[in-house]
Design a protein around this motif. Structure first.
Motif, PDB file in Angstrom:
ATOM      1  N   VAL A  67       4.987  16.379   2.174  1.00 40.52           N
ATOM      2  CA  VAL A  67       5.527  15.039   2.009  1.00 40.52           C
ATOM      3  C   VAL A  67       4.369  14.150   1.682  1.00 40.52           C
ATOM      4  N   PHE A  68       4.503  13.148   0.720  1.00 44.14           N
ATOM      5  CA  PHE A  68       3.516  12.307   0.351  1.00 44.14           C
ATOM      6  C   PHE A  68       4.212  10.918   0.836  1.00 44.14           C
ATOM      7  N   TRP A  69       3.634  10.266   1.832  1.00 41.68           N
ATOM      8  CA  TRP A  69       4.261   9.350   2.453  1.00 41.68           C
ATOM      9  C   TRP A  69       3.732   7.965   1.706  1.00 41.68           C
ATOM     10  N   LEU A  70       4.764   7.258   1.000  1.00 41.20           N
ATOM     11  CA  LEU A  70       4.417   6.211   0.126  1.00 41.20           C
ATOM     12  C   LEU A  70       4.855   4.934   0.764  1.00 41.20           C
ATOM     13  N   GLU A  71       3.820   3.817   0.771  1.00 46.20           N
ATOM     14  CA  GLU A  71       3.953   2.639   1.199  1.00 46.20           C
ATOM     15  C   GLU A  71       3.337   1.560   0.615  1.00 46.20           C
ATOM     16  N   ALA A  72       3.780   0.225   0.721  1.00 49.36           N
ATOM     17  CA  ALA A  72       3.118  -0.922  -0.163  1.00 49.36           C
ATOM     18  C   ALA A  72       3.143  -2.071   1.003  1.00 49.36           C
ATOM     19  N   PHE A  73       1.863  -2.709   0.552  1.00 51.87           N
ATOM     20  CA  PHE A  73       1.777  -3.921   1.496  1.00 51.87           C
ATOM     21  C   PHE A  73       2.453  -5.107   0.666  1.00 51.87           C
ATOM     22  N   THR A  74       2.926  -4.956  -0.481  1.00 53.05           N
ATOM     23  CA  THR A  74       3.644  -6.124  -1.171  1.00 53.05           C
ATOM     24  C   THR A  74       4.610  -6.592  -0.504  1.00 53.05           C
ATOM     25  N   LYS A  75       5.638  -5.759   0.151  1.00 53.67           N
ATOM     26  CA  LYS A  75       7.077  -6.275   0.751  1.00 53.67           C
ATOM     27  C   LYS A  75       6.562  -6.840   2.228  1.00 53.67           C
ATOM     28  N   THR A  76       6.148  -6.002   3.154  1.00 56.60           N
ATOM     29  CA  THR A  76       6.110  -6.362   4.439  1.00 56.60           C
ATOM     30  C   THR A  76       5.342  -7.691   4.537  1.00 56.60           C
ATOM     31  N   TYR A  77       4.135  -7.727   3.789  1.00 58.83           N
ATOM     32  CA  TYR A  77       3.388  -8.808   4.045  1.00 58.83           C
ATOM     33  C   TYR A  77       3.206  -9.905   2.971  1.00 58.83           C
ATOM     34  N   GLY A  78       3.981  -9.725   2.082  1.00 59.80           N
ATOM     35  CA  GLY A  78       4.579 -10.795   1.064  1.00 59.80           C
ATOM     36  C   GLY A  78       3.248 -10.905   0.269  1.00 59.80           C
ATOM     37  N   ILE A  79       2.664  -9.801  -0.443  1.00 58.69           N
ATOM     38  CA  ILE A  79       1.241 -10.138  -1.247  1.00 58.69           C
ATOM     39  C   ILE A  79       1.469  -9.218  -2.587  1.00 58.69           C
ATOM     40  N   PRO A  80       2.802  -9.452  -3.354  1.00 61.88           N
ATOM     41  CA  PRO A  80       2.770  -8.673  -4.408  1.00 61.88           C
ATOM     42  C   PRO A  80       1.841  -8.912  -5.482  1.00 61.88           C
ATOM     43  N   GLY A  81       1.186 -10.297  -5.610  1.00 61.90           N
ATOM     44  CA  GLY A  81       0.383 -10.859  -6.787  1.00 61.90           C
ATOM     45  C   GLY A  81      -0.904  -9.908  -6.357  1.00 61.90           C
ATOM     46  N   LEU A  82      -1.249  -9.261  -5.238  1.00 65.81           N
ATOM     47  CA  LEU A  82      -2.644  -8.827  -5.075  1.00 65.81           C
ATOM     48  C   LEU A  82      -2.654  -7.314  -5.389  1.00 65.81           C
ATOM     49  N   ARG A  83      -1.448  -6.607  -5.428  1.00 58.69           N
ATOM     50  CA  ARG A  83      -1.173  -5.089  -5.863  1.00 58.69           C
ATOM     51  C   ARG A  83      -1.882  -4.267  -4.708  1.00 58.69           C
ATOM     52  N   LEU A  84      -1.261  -3.860  -3.878  1.00 59.84           N
ATOM     53  CA  LEU A  84      -1.853  -2.713  -2.931  1.00 59.84           C
ATOM     54  C   LEU A  84      -0.820  -1.974  -2.214  1.00 59.84           C
ATOM     55  N   GLY A  85      -1.104  -0.913  -2.143  1.00 63.38           N
ATOM     56  CA  GLY A  85      -0.578   0.348  -1.836  1.00 63.38           C
ATOM     57  C   GLY A  85      -1.082   1.557  -1.119  1.00 63.38           C
ATOM     58  N   TYR A  86      -0.385   2.342  -0.320  1.00 64.47           N
ATOM     59  CA  TYR A  86      -1.319   3.461   0.076  1.00 64.47           C
ATOM     60  C   TYR A  86      -0.302   4.665   0.417  1.00 64.47           C
ATOM     61  N   GLY A  87      -0.730   5.791   0.389  1.00 69.20           N
ATOM     62  CA  GLY A  87       0.003   6.915   0.785  1.00 69.20           C
ATOM     63  C   GLY A  87      -0.639   7.881   1.963  1.00 69.20           C
ATOM     64  N   ILE A  88      -0.131   8.648   2.442  1.00 65.18           N
ATOM     65  CA  ILE A  88      -0.446   9.534   3.364  1.00 65.18           C
ATOM     66  C   ILE A  88      -0.081  10.807   3.279  1.00 65.18           C
ATOM     67  N   SER A  89      -0.754  11.849   3.197  1.00 70.57           N
ATOM     68  CA  SER A  89      -0.519  13.205   2.994  1.00 70.57           C
ATOM     69  C   SER A  89      -1.507  14.192   3.540  1.00 70.57           C
ATOM     70  N   ARG A  90      -0.665  15.227   4.286  1.00 75.22           N
ATOM     71  CA  ARG A  90      -1.872  16.167   4.898  1.00 75.22           C
ATOM     72  C   ARG A  90      -2.393  17.196   3.747  1.00 75.22           C
ATOM     73  N   ASP A  91      -1.915  17.100   2.683  1.00 74.33           N
ATOM     74  CA  ASP A  91      -2.242  18.156   1.507  1.00 74.33           C
ATOM     75  C   ASP A  91      -3.654  17.268   1.051  1.00 74.33           C
ATOM     76  N   GLU A  92      -4.773  17.693   1.381  1.00 73.95           N
ATOM     77  CA  GLU A  92      -6.021  16.924   0.899  1.00 73.95           C
ATOM     78  C   GLU A  92      -6.270  17.330  -0.703  1.00 73.95           C
ATOM     79  N   ARG A  93      -5.720  18.435  -0.991  1.00 72.77           N
ATOM     80  CA  ARG A  93      -5.983  18.938  -2.322  1.00 72.77           C
ATOM     81  C   ARG A  93      -5.056  17.996  -3.284  1.00 72.77           C
TER      82      ARG A  93
END
Length: 361
Positions: A203-229
């Motif tokens: 699993v690659f867990w995908l999330e953005a700050f855009t929606k929850t925090y109301g900052i689409p103009g700043l462009r910021l997202g993050y992902g979480i994965s236990r596959d470091e490779r």
């Protein structure tokens, strides 16, 4: 109309001038004072390059999400992470449950990947069903899932989600699990537990700050994965300094304990306003898909996009979603007074159309 639809997303206020924008789905309260103040303070740092390793932001993410920093990656919005992952993996065959976010398809096409579609059924409210399990096999390289889904706002049932992830783990299928709208749903914590409890490597867990925090103009997202490779390969595909000084500062502020409480309050407000809109749509006889997110997918025999635009309101015409058609529209859940304006405008259109039909126009 065809020219207008070349732009694949909502929020294109630049093409339409001053409008009340219901075409994008973000926190109706916008960014908090704390996030805005963090951005203002960071303005004095814009003469410097951003931290290419996102150190302070990763530390905040690690604490907020209870995950080791080495499992996290940051991007210039969720879109950059989608494209970087696809370029890193170079999958040969992908499975998409549609309708879904158009950037999945665009990213896969950019890598020359063959896409197979699982067409979700309108009569089943566009829910992901067990049919998807039947389509997963050793030839599948990557699967994109979204919960709540975009544009229907539907949650994947937790038992089915676990079956899907178990199957993908066994078959070594990469799963991009998009939870960008999860914070608008009361099921957010349960979705989180399903994925984290098993510590899936697929699993690659995908999330953005855009929606929850109301900052689409700043462009910021993050992902979480236990596959470091995988994360290392993704970083190699990214441009350096991909997250600006301002975006990193906003992200750190957004991950504070105070913002968590604000998000909980926002979630309750959105649920209340979504219920209000759905009840009003039902009164007018408008067919809609019950949603768990901050938007609603509806159908209309009238060109609501054009008719509402004449009234200074912009909604999302969804005909360019694979699996949807002309007459499908998505509306955001905004503040109550704004929602009332939308409902009144739609009501006026339906009353006018009823009069025209009575006159045989």
């Amino acid at each position: 109309m065809e020219e207008q639809l070349e732009y694949q997303h909502g929020g294109d206020i630049y093409s339409y001038g001053k409008v009340l924008d219901f075409s994008i789905n973000i926190n109706p309260f916008g960014p908090s004072q704390e996030v805005q103040q963090a951005v203002h303070r960071a303005v004095s740092e814009i003469a410097r390059y951003p931290d290419v390793h996102w150190r302070e932001l990763l530390q905040a993410l690690s604490v907020a999400k209870r995950i080791e920093q080495r499992y996290c990656i940051c991007g210039n919005g969720a879109a950059e992470l989608i494209f970087s992952l696809v370029q890193a993996e170079k999958p040969k065959k992908a499975l998409l449950a549609v309708p879904s976010f158009g950037e999945y398809e665009r990213a896969l096409q950019s890598a020359g990947c063959t896409i197979e579609y699982v067409y979700l059924k309108r009569e089943e409210q566009f829910d992901v069903t067990e049919e998807i399990l039947e389509r997963l096999d050793e030839t599948t390289d990557i699967l994109f899932l979204c919960s709540p889904s975009n544009p229907a706002g539907r949650l994947i049932e937790e038992g089915l989600l676990k079956q899907i992830l178990d199957t993908c783990e066994r078959l070594h299928i990469r799963v991009v699990f998009d939870v960008c709208f999860a914070e608008f749903s009361s099921a957010a914590g349960r979705i989180d537990e399903v994925v984290r409890k098993e510590a899936y490597r697929c699993v690659f867990w995908l999330e953005a700050f855009t929606k929850t925090y109301g900052i689409p103009g700043l462009r910021l997202g993050y992902g979480i994965s236990r596959d470091e490779r995988l994360l290392a390969k993704m970083r190699a595909c990214m441009q350096p300094w991909n997250v600006s000084v301002l975006a990193q500062a906003a992200g750190v502020a957004a991950l504070s304990a105070a913002e968590k409480k604000r998000t909980e309050q926002m979630r309750k407000y959105v649920a209340q306003e979504r219920s209000f809109i759905e009840k009003e749509l039902k009164k007018m006889g408008i067919v809609y898909i019950p949603s768990a997110a901050n938007y609603i997918l509806l159908s209309s025999p009238f060109d609501l996009f054009a008719l509402l635009k004449e009234k200074g309101i912009l909604i999302r015409d969804c005909r360019n979603y694979v699996g949807l058609e002309q007459g499908d529209y998505r509306i955001a859940v905004k503040l109550h007074e704004e929602n009332k304006k939308l409902i009144e405008a739609v009501s006026q259109i339906y009353r006018q159309k009823a009069k025209e039909q009575q006159k045989g126009v």
